[in-house]
Design a protein around this motif. Sequence first.
Motif, PDB file in Angstrom:
ATOM      1  N   ASP A  41      43.436  28.317  54.548  1.00 47.21           N
ATOM      2  CA  ASP A  41      43.124  27.615  55.790  1.00 47.21           C
ATOM      3  C   ASP A  41      44.288  27.820  56.760  1.00 47.21           C
ATOM      4  N   ALA A  42      44.015  28.481  57.877  1.00 49.84           N
ATOM      5  CA  ALA A  42      45.068  28.807  58.840  1.00 49.84           C
ATOM      6  C   ALA A  42      45.641  27.567  59.519  1.00 49.84           C
ATOM      7  N   HIS A  43      44.921  26.461  59.507  1.00 45.36           N
ATOM      8  CA  HIS A  43      45.373  25.245  60.179  1.00 45.36           C
ATOM      9  C   HIS A  43      45.968  24.224  59.199  1.00 45.36           C
ATOM     10  N   SER A  44      46.188  24.643  57.987  1.00 45.57           N
ATOM     11  CA  SER A  44      46.753  23.759  56.977  1.00 45.57           C
ATOM     12  C   SER A  44      48.228  23.494  57.281  1.00 45.57           C
ATOM     13  N   PRO A  45      48.682  22.253  57.109  1.00 48.35           N
ATOM     14  CA  PRO A  45      50.103  21.967  57.331  1.00 48.35           C
ATOM     15  C   PRO A  45      51.004  22.637  56.290  1.00 48.35           C
ATOM     16  N   THR A  46      50.426  23.051  55.175  1.00 54.22           N
ATOM     17  CA  THR A  46      51.196  23.721  54.126  1.00 54.22           C
ATOM     18  C   THR A  46      50.809  25.197  54.051  1.00 54.22           C
ATOM     19  N   PHE A  47      50.599  25.834  55.205  1.00 55.94           N
ATOM     20  CA  PHE A  47      50.144  27.217  55.248  1.00 55.94           C
ATOM     21  C   PHE A  47      51.072  28.148  54.472  1.00 55.94           C
ATOM     22  N   GLY A  48      52.373  27.979  54.619  1.00 58.11           N
ATOM     23  CA  GLY A  48      53.325  28.851  53.936  1.00 58.11           C
ATOM     24  C   GLY A  48      53.174  28.796  52.422  1.00 58.11           C
ATOM     25  N   GLU A  49      53.060  27.599  51.877  1.00 53.00           N
ATOM     26  CA  GLU A  49      52.887  27.436  50.439  1.00 53.00           C
ATOM     27  C   GLU A  49      51.545  28.004  49.986  1.00 53.00           C
ATOM     28  N   ASP A  50      50.506  27.760  50.798  1.00 48.46           N
ATOM     29  CA  ASP A  50      49.175  28.261  50.471  1.00 48.46           C
ATOM     30  C   ASP A  50      49.181  29.789  50.434  1.00 48.46           C
ATOM     31  N   PHE A  51      49.787  30.393  51.445  1.00 47.20           N
ATOM     32  CA  PHE A  51      49.832  31.850  51.541  1.00 47.20           C
ATOM     33  C   PHE A  51      50.618  32.440  50.376  1.00 47.20           C
ATOM     34  N   LEU A  52      51.736  31.815  50.034  1.00 47.43           N
ATOM     35  CA  LEU A  52      52.540  32.274  48.898  1.00 47.43           C
ATOM     36  C   LEU A  52      51.746  32.198  47.601  1.00 47.43           C
ATOM     37  N   TYR A  53      50.986  31.123  47.422  1.00 44.85           N
ATOM     38  CA  TYR A  53      50.159  30.963  46.225  1.00 44.85           C
ATOM     39  C   TYR A  53      49.159  32.108  46.110  1.00 44.85           C
ATOM     40  N   VAL A  54      48.436  32.384  47.205  1.00 45.53           N
ATOM     41  CA  VAL A  54      47.426  33.441  47.186  1.00 45.53           C
ATOM     42  C   VAL A  54      48.076  34.804  46.959  1.00 45.53           C
ATOM     43  N   PHE A  55      49.194  35.063  47.621  1.00 48.28           N
ATOM     44  CA  PHE A  55      49.902  36.329  47.444  1.00 48.28           C
ATOM     45  C   PHE A  55      50.346  36.500  45.988  1.00 48.28           C
ATOM     46  N   THR A  56      50.904  35.453  45.407  1.00 50.02           N
ATOM     47  CA  THR A  56      51.378  35.514  44.023  1.00 50.02           C
ATOM     48  C   THR A  56      50.228  35.798  43.066  1.00 50.02           C
ATOM     49  N   LYS A  57      49.106  35.141  43.275  1.00 51.17           N
ATOM     50  CA  LYS A  57      47.940  35.371  42.415  1.00 51.17           C
ATOM     51  C   LYS A  57      47.427  36.801  42.554  1.00 51.17           C
ATOM     52  N   ASN A  58      47.440  37.340  43.771  1.00 55.86           N
ATOM     53  CA  ASN A  58      47.000  38.722  43.983  1.00 55.86           C
ATOM     54  C   ASN A  58      47.928  39.712  43.295  1.00 55.86           C
ATOM     55  N   VAL A  59      49.231  39.467  43.352  1.00 56.58           N
ATOM     56  CA  VAL A  59      50.199  40.339  42.677  1.00 56.58           C
ATOM     57  C   VAL A  59      50.004  40.266  41.164  1.00 56.58           C
ATOM     58  N   GLU A  60      49.793  39.070  40.625  1.00 54.82           N
ATOM     59  CA  GLU A  60      49.552  38.924  39.188  1.00 54.82           C
ATOM     60  C   GLU A  60      48.326  39.719  38.769  1.00 54.82           C
ATOM     61  N   ALA A  61      47.253  39.632  39.557  1.00 54.90           N
ATOM     62  CA  ALA A  61      46.021  40.354  39.228  1.00 54.90           C
ATOM     63  C   ALA A  61      46.245  41.860  39.281  1.00 54.90           C
ATOM     64  N   ALA A  62      46.977  42.332  40.280  1.00 55.14           N
ATOM     65  CA  ALA A  62      47.240  43.772  40.405  1.00 55.14           C
ATOM     66  C   ALA A  62      48.083  44.268  39.233  1.00 55.14           C
ATOM     67  N   ARG A  63      49.075  43.486  38.825  1.00 58.33           N
ATOM     68  CA  ARG A  63      49.920  43.893  37.706  1.00 58.33           C
ATOM     69  C   ARG A  63      49.129  43.907  36.398  1.00 58.33           C
ATOM     70  N   GLN A  64      48.228  42.946  36.222  1.00 57.87           N
ATOM     71  CA  GLN A  64      47.383  42.939  35.023  1.00 57.87           C
ATOM     72  C   GLN A  64      46.472  44.167  34.997  1.00 57.87           C
ATOM     73  N   GLU A  65      45.905  44.509  36.150  1.00 59.39           N
ATOM     74  CA  GLU A  65      45.036  45.684  36.227  1.00 59.39           C
ATOM     75  C   GLU A  65      45.821  46.961  35.939  1.00 59.39           C
ATOM     76  N   ASN A  66      47.034  47.075  36.486  1.00 62.73           N
ATOM     77  CA  ASN A  66      47.872  48.243  36.201  1.00 62.73           C
ATOM     78  C   ASN A  66      48.206  48.328  34.720  1.00 62.73           C
ATOM     79  N   LYS A  67      48.509  47.198  34.120  1.00 62.01           N
ATOM     80  CA  LYS A  67      48.833  47.163  32.691  1.00 62.01           C
ATOM     81  C   LYS A  67      47.638  47.641  31.872  1.00 62.01           C
ATOM     82  N   ARG A  68      46.438  47.205  32.274  1.00 63.37           N
ATOM     83  CA  ARG A  68      45.225  47.602  31.563  1.00 63.37           C
ATOM     84  C   ARG A  68      44.949  49.097  31.737  1.00 63.37           C
TER      85      ARG A  68
END
Length: 80
Positions: A41-68
């Motif tokens: 949500d772009a209007h969330s007061p915790t946008f930075g934390e939200d964005f970091l969470y999504v980015f971290t999850k995407n990196v985890e998924a990419a690393r798992q796929e590379n490992k596989r």
Amino acid sequence: MTDVTIQRAARGKRAGKKPKGVTIQRVTAADGQKVTVRAVDAHSPTFGEDFLYVFTKNVEAARQENKRLFGSADGVKKPA
């Protein structure tokens, strides 16, 4: 002479509990595979934390796929 202090670098934190500003949906892609879509949500007061969470999850998924696929989380290794 100056004393040299060696400290161990802090390891990155894994994404914890899903923030309230993030929505998660499981959708079916054109090829029939189930895909997780995380939206921030772009209007969330915790946008930075939200964005970091999504980015971290995407990196985890990419690393798992590379490992596989390649046997290494870093992807294909260049020949020496």
